[in-house]
Design a protein around this motif. Structure first.
Motif: not given
Length: 56
Positions: A14-15, A21-22, A17-19
């Motif tokens: 999850f981290i 991006g997809p 993905l946030i940092v």
């Protein structure tokens, strides 16, 4: 292994993905996989006695 379970891996994913991006995650996964594969090849060449006389 290092005491990392499913909940910890989900938090790390999850981290990431946030940092990153997809859009970048597939590229990062591919690069990580290639790196691990090359590391395995290099390690097996140094530890496998059958590969001592082979030339590349």
């Amino acid at each position: 292994m290092f005491g990392i379970g499913i909940p910890e891996l989900l938090i790390i994913a999850f981290i990431a993905l946030i940092v990153f991006g997809p859009g970048k995650l597939p590229e990062l996964g591919k690069a990580l996989g290639n790196g691990v594969n090359e590391l395995k090849k290099a390690f097996s060449k140094t530890t496998d006695p059958k590969n001592d006389n082979k030339k590349e």
